[in-house]
Design a protein around this motif. Structure first.
Motif, PDB file in Angstrom:
ATOM      1  N   PHE A 197      -4.777   9.359 -14.261  1.00 26.83           N
ATOM      2  CA  PHE A 197      -3.710   8.881 -13.507  1.00 26.83           C
ATOM      3  C   PHE A 197      -3.269  10.098 -12.645  1.00 26.83           C
ATOM      4  N   VAL A 198      -3.188   9.900 -11.312  1.00 22.85           N
ATOM      5  CA  VAL A 198      -2.569  10.821 -10.471  1.00 22.85           C
ATOM      6  C   VAL A 198      -1.421  10.441  -9.760  1.00 22.85           C
ATOM      7  N   GLY A 199      -1.323   8.852  -9.280  1.00 29.15           N
ATOM      8  CA  GLY A 199      -0.168   8.629  -8.687  1.00 29.15           C
ATOM      9  C   GLY A 199      -0.273   7.289  -8.198  1.00 29.15           C
ATOM     10  N   ILE A 200       0.768   6.861  -7.360  1.00 29.80           N
ATOM     11  CA  ILE A 200       0.670   5.654  -6.744  1.00 29.80           C
ATOM     12  C   ILE A 200       0.946   5.715  -5.133  1.00 29.80           C
ATOM     13  N   ASN A 201       0.189   5.430  -4.252  1.00 28.69           N
ATOM     14  CA  ASN A 201       0.369   5.423  -3.086  1.00 28.69           C
ATOM     15  C   ASN A 201       0.715   4.009  -2.480  1.00 28.69           C
ATOM     16  N   GLY A 202       1.824   4.046  -1.439  1.00 32.70           N
ATOM     17  CA  GLY A 202       2.290   2.952  -0.784  1.00 32.70           C
ATOM     18  C   GLY A 202       3.494   2.550  -1.083  1.00 32.70           C
ATOM     19  N   ILE A 203       4.177   3.173  -2.114  1.00 34.94           N
ATOM     20  CA  ILE A 203       5.540   2.675  -2.522  1.00 34.94           C
ATOM     21  C   ILE A 203       6.806   2.713  -1.291  1.00 34.94           C
ATOM     22  N   GLU A 204       6.615   3.571  -0.573  1.00 30.66           N
ATOM     23  CA  GLU A 204       7.474   3.827   0.561  1.00 30.66           C
ATOM     24  C   GLU A 204       7.201   2.618   1.642  1.00 30.66           C
ATOM     25  N   ALA A 205       5.727   2.277   1.696  1.00 28.34           N
ATOM     26  CA  ALA A 205       5.511   1.297   2.728  1.00 28.34           C
ATOM     27  C   ALA A 205       6.086  -0.039   2.307  1.00 28.34           C
ATOM     28  N   VAL A 206       6.199  -0.586   0.985  1.00 33.74           N
ATOM     29  CA  VAL A 206       6.525  -1.784   0.526  1.00 33.74           C
ATOM     30  C   VAL A 206       8.041  -1.826   0.304  1.00 33.74           C
ATOM     31  N   SER A 207       8.564  -0.557  -0.069  1.00 27.12           N
ATOM     32  CA  SER A 207       9.954  -0.471  -0.496  1.00 27.12           C
ATOM     33  C   SER A 207      11.236  -0.935   0.703  1.00 27.12           C
TER      34      SER A 207
ATOM     35  N   VAL B 100      10.846  -1.679  -8.004  1.00 30.60           N
ATOM     36  CA  VAL B 100       9.513  -1.209  -8.248  1.00 30.60           C
ATOM     37  C   VAL B 100       9.434  -0.048  -9.345  1.00 30.60           C
ATOM     38  N   ALA B 101       8.474  -0.210 -10.432  1.00 29.04           N
ATOM     39  CA  ALA B 101       8.734   0.711 -11.453  1.00 29.04           C
ATOM     40  C   ALA B 101       7.134   1.049 -11.749  1.00 29.04           C
ATOM     41  N   ILE B 102       7.374   2.398 -12.323  1.00 23.47           N
ATOM     42  CA  ILE B 102       6.012   2.928 -12.366  1.00 23.47           C
ATOM     43  C   ILE B 102       6.162   3.333 -13.941  1.00 23.47           C
ATOM     44  N   THR B 103       5.228   2.832 -14.911  1.00 24.20           N
ATOM     45  CA  THR B 103       5.358   3.043 -16.252  1.00 24.20           C
ATOM     46  C   THR B 103       4.598   4.270 -16.768  1.00 24.20           C
ATOM     47  N   ALA B 104       3.376   4.476 -15.725  1.00 23.35           N
ATOM     48  CA  ALA B 104       2.479   5.553 -16.213  1.00 23.35           C
ATOM     49  C   ALA B 104       2.921   6.685 -15.979  1.00 23.35           C
ATOM     50  N   GLN B 105       2.399   7.764 -16.678  1.00 23.94           N
ATOM     51  CA  GLN B 105       2.761   9.282 -16.593  1.00 23.94           C
ATOM     52  C   GLN B 105       1.480   9.804 -15.983  1.00 23.94           C
ATOM     53  N   ILE B 106       1.862  10.809 -15.084  1.00 21.80           N
ATOM     54  CA  ILE B 106       0.824  11.460 -14.579  1.00 21.80           C
ATOM     55  C   ILE B 106      -0.116  12.382 -15.566  1.00 21.80           C
TER      56      ILE B 106
ATOM     57  N   VAL C  18       5.845  -4.078  -9.392  1.00 16.55           N
ATOM     58  CA  VAL C  18       6.708  -4.513  -8.463  1.00 16.55           C
ATOM     59  C   VAL C  18       7.487  -5.945  -8.459  1.00 16.55           C
ATOM     60  N   ILE C  19       8.755  -6.236  -8.594  1.00 20.37           N
ATOM     61  CA  ILE C  19       9.094  -7.694  -8.546  1.00 20.37           C
ATOM     62  C   ILE C  19       9.512  -8.002  -6.879  1.00 20.37           C
ATOM     63  N   VAL C  20       9.328  -9.192  -6.641  1.00 22.67           N
ATOM     64  CA  VAL C  20       9.652  -9.545  -5.395  1.00 22.67           C
ATOM     65  C   VAL C  20      10.637 -10.794  -5.322  1.00 22.67           C
ATOM     66  N   GLU C  21      11.317 -11.163  -4.500  1.00 16.65           N
ATOM     67  CA  GLU C  21      12.255 -12.271  -4.418  1.00 16.65           C
ATOM     68  C   GLU C  21      11.752 -12.977  -2.896  1.00 16.65           C
TER      69      GLU C  21
ATOM     70  N   PHE D 182      -0.692  -3.151   0.155  1.00 15.00           N
ATOM     71  CA  PHE D 182      -0.277  -1.677   0.441  1.00 15.00           C
ATOM     72  C   PHE D 182      -0.305  -0.788  -0.924  1.00 15.00           C
ATOM     73  N   ILE D 183      -0.056  -1.118  -1.909  1.00 14.64           N
ATOM     74  CA  ILE D 183       0.085  -0.368  -3.182  1.00 14.64           C
ATOM     75  C   ILE D 183      -1.165   0.038  -3.690  1.00 14.64           C
ATOM     76  N   LYS D 184      -1.363   1.039  -4.077  1.00 15.77           N
ATOM     77  CA  LYS D 184      -2.703   1.985  -4.349  1.00 15.77           C
ATOM     78  C   LYS D 184      -2.608   2.911  -5.711  1.00 15.77           C
ATOM     79  N   VAL D 185      -3.284   2.391  -6.915  1.00 17.95           N
ATOM     80  CA  VAL D 185      -3.395   3.290  -7.869  1.00 17.95           C
ATOM     81  C   VAL D 185      -4.316   4.664  -7.551  1.00 17.95           C
ATOM     82  N   GLN D 186      -3.811   5.882  -7.598  1.00 16.11           N
ATOM     83  CA  GLN D 186      -4.664   6.901  -7.441  1.00 16.11           C
ATOM     84  C   GLN D 186      -5.140   7.527  -8.762  1.00 16.11           C
ATOM     85  N   VAL D 187      -6.554   7.666  -8.939  1.00 20.04           N
ATOM     86  CA  VAL D 187      -7.308   8.157 -10.235  1.00 20.04           C
ATOM     87  C   VAL D 187      -8.177   8.856  -9.848  1.00 20.04           C
ATOM     88  N   ASN D 188      -8.051  10.099 -10.776  1.00 20.78           N
ATOM     89  CA  ASN D 188      -9.453  11.031 -10.464  1.00 20.78           C
ATOM     90  C   ASN D 188     -10.398  10.418 -11.450  1.00 20.78           C
ATOM     91  N   GLN D 189     -11.327   9.844 -10.795  1.00 16.88           N
ATOM     92  CA  GLN D 189     -12.374   9.190 -11.649  1.00 16.88           C
ATOM     93  C   GLN D 189     -13.447  10.046 -12.479  1.00 16.88           C
TER      94      GLN D 189
END
Length: 418
Positions: free
Chosen positions: A344-354, A362-368, A385-388, A405-412
């Protein structure tokens, strides 16, 4: 002296630590009984007494409570947010006279074979099933097992080792793997029994109910979305589900009959069902609050705090429900998962959806740096991500935007698992 409320372990995602905090807010002194406090993120920061104890030993738990009671501790009840400990909670509640379901009722919900037998006896619609406790029994039953079929352990949780099998070699492999598991994730002996079920096509829902003295109150029905095929991992939820009045009523009545079949009398329950051309089919009933942050969706949609009500119930206080549940808006959740094996490297797109109206949390539970993989159970989820929304369509669109918009970034990297 504050009234003490005991917690035997907890789930590691969702409501576990929230329940302790909520109990303190309601005026109780929470006491957390655990074998491994380091398992729980955020536990040390809570205003909570932590007791190190063998929570898999009923005798140790009874001895501890007896000693506490001898010191005039005012213990009003006991609960757990973990599936693995609700049987122990039921036994202790009966032993010390606290409010709770019977251990027979909880055992029927925990062991899926017993649950299926109870539903059969009460003629509640469910998949055809077969219990297997050895490879020899599997081979003897081969001619009576239609494919595809669902395989699952009789007594695990969190979609662990639940899989749709299309070929006989898959059935053999999964059966052997499940039968070989002697202890679950919490070190408890397993039933070492496999449940083979008819595969039921159709949309899946969960029914959130609350019981008091055997009377059921319907909180609502959640639309469930799955991922990880041929595994069955919850990828998201939308509450309340969009259903016709007739379908909703049949689902609710079917679940009420299922809970009556296991004599479920107190507290929250979370029953998973599928809707088919023949009607509602019960998949399983969980004798606890729903996981997957569903109680939070319910709170945002209705104002009903199921976690709070569950705490009051454990302390012996009857719920005070409105005549009908009012849905002031809709709420949904999208879980973040990896499509590939890697780091796991990170999450892209959080700013776009926020910045999108309707994004509530928005909650990220994974560790880099942690190892990740395509999901096979709930523990492979990396955040949410919770929406209303004002209505179903708006909420559904928000979930789709999050997914886009939100994509999980992984070193495969290659391999068979993590």
């Amino acid at each position: 002296m504050n009234k003490q409320l005991l917690f035997v372990e907890a789930n590691t995602t969702g409501t576990g630590m929230m329940a302790i905090r909520k109990a303190r807010e309601l005026g109780f002194e929470p006491v957390f009984l655990t074998e491994r406090p380091e398992r729980y993120n955020g536990l040390k920061e809570l205003d909570c007494r932590i007791v190190l104890i063998d929570t898999n030993s009923e005798a140790a738990l009874i001895d501890w409570v007896t000693q506490e009671s001898a010191q005039d501790r005012d213990i009003v009840g006991i609960m757990s947010t973990s599936d693995y400990y609700i049987e122990s909670v039921a036994r202790l509640a009966r032993h010390f006279g606290w409010i709770g379901n019977s251990r027979e009722s909880i055992a029927a919900c925990r062991n899926k074979v017993i649950f299926r037998e109870k539903l059969d006896a009460h003629q509640v619609a469910q998949p055809r099933f077969l219990a297997i406790d050895s490879m020899e029994a599997l081979m003897e039953a081969r001619s009576s097992i239609p494919l595809p079929c669902i395989l699952k352990p009789a007594d695990d949780s969190g979609s662990n080792h639940v899989r749709l099998c299309f070929r006989w070699d898959e059935v053999e492999q999964m059966t052997a793997e499940i039968l070989a598991i002697k202890h679950n994730a919490r070190g408890q002996a397993t039933a070492r029994t496999v449940l083979l079920e008819q595969y039921i096509e159709g949309p899946e829902f969960s029914v959130e109910m609350f019981s008091w003295q055997g009377q059921c109150f319907v909180i609502g029905i959640t639309e469930k979305r799955l991922t990880g095929y041929p595994y069955f991992v919850e990828a998201g939820h939308l509450f309340p589900a969009r259903l016709s009045v007739n379908v909703r009523q049949e689902i609710e009545q079917t679940v009420e009959r299922a809970l009556a079949a296991v004599n479920y009398r107190f507290g929250a329950s979370h029953t998973e069902v599928k809707w088919t051309p023949e009607g509602c089919v019960v998949i399983e009933s969980n004798a606890r609050l729903a996981g997957g942050m569903i109680p939070e969706l319910v709170r945002r949609s209705t104002g009903i705090d199921l976690l709070q009500e569950q705490i009051w119930c454990a302390a012996g206080k009857a719920p005070e429900w409105p005549q009908t549940v009012e849905y002031t808006n809709y709420a949904g959740i999208h879980f973040l998962v990896s499509d590939v094996l890697g780091t796991f490297v990170g999450i892209n797109g959080i700013e776009a959806v926020s910045g999108i109206p309707g994004i509530a949390e928005v909650a990220i539970t994974a560790q880099i740096g942690q190892k990740v993989q395509p999901p096979q159970n709930f523990s492979h989820r990396l955040g949410y991500v919770i929406v209303e929304g004002n209505d179903y369509e708006e909420t559904d669109k928000l979930i789709s935007q999050v997914h886009e918009f939100i994509k999980v970034q992984v070193n495969q990297h290659t391999g068979s698992g993590v």
